[in-house]
Design a protein around this motif. Structure first.
Motif, PDB file in Angstrom:
ATOM      1  N   LEU A   1      41.408  33.951  30.863  1.00  0.00           N
ATOM      2  CA  LEU A   1      41.428  34.141  32.305  1.00  0.00           C
ATOM      3  C   LEU A   1      41.315  35.628  32.653  1.00  0.00           C
ATOM      4  CD1 LEU A   1      41.724  32.887  35.104  1.00  0.00           C
ATOM      5  CD2 LEU A   1      44.191  33.125  34.847  1.00  0.00           C
ATOM      6  N   LEU A   2      41.978  36.468  31.897  1.00  0.00           N
ATOM      7  CA  LEU A   2      41.895  37.914  32.115  1.00  0.00           C
ATOM      8  C   LEU A   2      40.477  38.422  31.859  1.00  0.00           C
ATOM      9  CD1 LEU A   2      43.686  40.319  32.887  1.00  0.00           C
ATOM     10  CD2 LEU A   2      44.127  40.654  30.463  1.00  0.00           C
ATOM     11  N   ARG A   3      39.821  37.899  30.833  1.00  0.00           N
ATOM     12  CA  ARG A   3      38.432  38.280  30.552  1.00  0.00           C
ATOM     13  C   ARG A   3      37.510  37.843  31.678  1.00  0.00           C
ATOM     14  NH1 ARG A   3      36.198  34.585  26.917  1.00  0.00           N
ATOM     15  NH2 ARG A   3      35.112  33.801  28.707  1.00  0.00           N
ATOM     16  N   ILE A   4      37.743  36.653  32.214  1.00  0.00           N
ATOM     17  CA  ILE A   4      36.931  36.152  33.320  1.00  0.00           C
ATOM     18  C   ILE A   4      37.126  37.017  34.561  1.00  0.00           C
ATOM     19  CG2 ILE A   4      36.700  34.198  34.926  1.00  0.00           C
ATOM     20  CD1 ILE A   4      37.201  32.368  32.473  1.00  0.00           C
ATOM     21  N   VAL A   5      38.350  37.399  34.851  1.00  0.00           N
ATOM     22  CA  VAL A   5      38.622  38.270  35.998  1.00  0.00           C
ATOM     23  C   VAL A   5      37.950  39.628  35.812  1.00  0.00           C
ATOM     24  CG1 VAL A   5      40.476  39.511  37.206  1.00  0.00           C
ATOM     25  CG2 VAL A   5      40.745  37.098  36.659  1.00  0.00           C
ATOM     26  N   LEU A   6      37.987  40.162  34.593  1.00  0.00           N
ATOM     27  CA  LEU A   6      37.308  41.428  34.306  1.00  0.00           C
ATOM     28  C   LEU A   6      35.800  41.301  34.543  1.00  0.00           C
ATOM     29  CD1 LEU A   6      37.247  44.328  33.133  1.00  0.00           C
ATOM     30  CD2 LEU A   6      37.084  43.274  30.871  1.00  0.00           C
ATOM     31  N   GLY A   7      35.203  40.218  34.079  1.00  0.00           N
ATOM     32  CA  GLY A   7      33.778  39.993  34.286  1.00  0.00           C
ATOM     33  C   GLY A   7      33.422  39.884  35.760  1.00  0.00           C
ATOM     34  N   ILE A   8      34.243  39.169  36.518  1.00  0.00           N
ATOM     35  CA  ILE A   8      33.994  39.031  37.959  1.00  0.00           C
ATOM     36  C   ILE A   8      34.136  40.382  38.653  1.00  0.00           C
ATOM     37  CG2 ILE A   8      34.922  38.028  40.089  1.00  0.00           C
ATOM     38  CD1 ILE A   8      35.553  35.492  38.439  1.00  0.00           C
ATOM     39  N   ALA A   9      35.140  41.172  38.273  1.00  0.00           N
ATOM     40  CA  ALA A   9      35.347  42.494  38.886  1.00  0.00           C
ATOM     41  C   ALA A   9      34.140  43.400  38.640  1.00  0.00           C
ATOM     42  CB  ALA A   9      36.621  43.130  38.346  1.00  0.00           C
ATOM     43  N   LEU A  10      33.625  43.392  37.411  1.00  0.00           N
ATOM     44  CA  LEU A  10      32.453  44.219  37.108  1.00  0.00           C
ATOM     45  C   LEU A  10      31.212  43.716  37.841  1.00  0.00           C
ATOM     46  CD1 LEU A  10      33.025  44.802  33.312  1.00  0.00           C
ATOM     47  CD2 LEU A  10      33.117  46.525  35.113  1.00  0.00           C
ATOM     48  N   LEU A  11      31.064  42.418  37.918  1.00  0.00           N
ATOM     49  CA  LEU A  11      29.936  41.822  38.622  1.00  0.00           C
ATOM     50  C   LEU A  11      29.964  42.200  40.101  1.00  0.00           C
ATOM     51  CD1 LEU A  11      27.605  39.772  38.027  1.00  0.00           C
ATOM     52  CD2 LEU A  11      29.187  37.990  38.719  1.00  0.00           C
TER      53      LEU A  11
END
Length: 147
Positions: free
Chosen positions: A21-31
């Motif tokens: 979930l933390l990795r997904i949030v990081l990906g969304i933030a960068l996107l």
């Protein structure tokens, strides 16, 4: 056994599911940051051209948003996670430098916390990898099962 294999073995054994979930949030933030950079490209152009270090690097205006968008989407799904986190780290270091250069190191700028947190997460996922729920893991298991 090389260092990357050792890191991968350790990551498979010690990767809690909540880190996905933390990795997904990081990906969304960068996107989202990449899309924001595209929307505010005029301000970014002024910031890059006004910088004392990189004055002739107008290509950064196009490069940084697309690296954030592509890297963020790859980190989001967990494909080539370590590569894309490594690609993001110099950009975040540059962001931290530009924020400090414009406001001063001890100005207490609240905008500096976002790139610092993202940088810490990028270094963490550079070491940790995509985890058990990622396309990296899916393709690795698919390859093992079809050999």
């Amino acid at each position: 056994m090389n260092l990357m294999n050792q890191m991968d073995q350790w990551s498979r054994k010690h990767h809690p599911k909540w880190l996905v979930l933390l990795r997904i949030v990081l990906g969304i933030a960068l996107l989202l940051k990449g899309f924001e950079f595209i929307q505010h490209s005029v301000e970014i152009t002024g910031l890059v051209e006004g910088g004392s270090v990189i004055q002739k690097a107008t290509w950064l205006n196009s490069f940084i948003p697309w690296i954030h968008i592509l890297g963020g989407s790859m980190i989001l799904v967990g494909l080539f996670t370590r590569f894309w986190t490594l690609m993001q780290i110099p950009i975040l270091l540059g962001a931290i430098y530009f924020i400090n250069a414009s406001t001063g190191v001890f100005a207490g700028e609240p905008n500096i916390m976002f790139p610092i947190i993202i940088l810490i997460l990028l270094v963490f996922f550079l070491i940790e990898g995509g985890g058990p729920i990622s396309l990296d893991n899916y393709f690795r298991n698919y390859k093992k099962n079809n050999e």
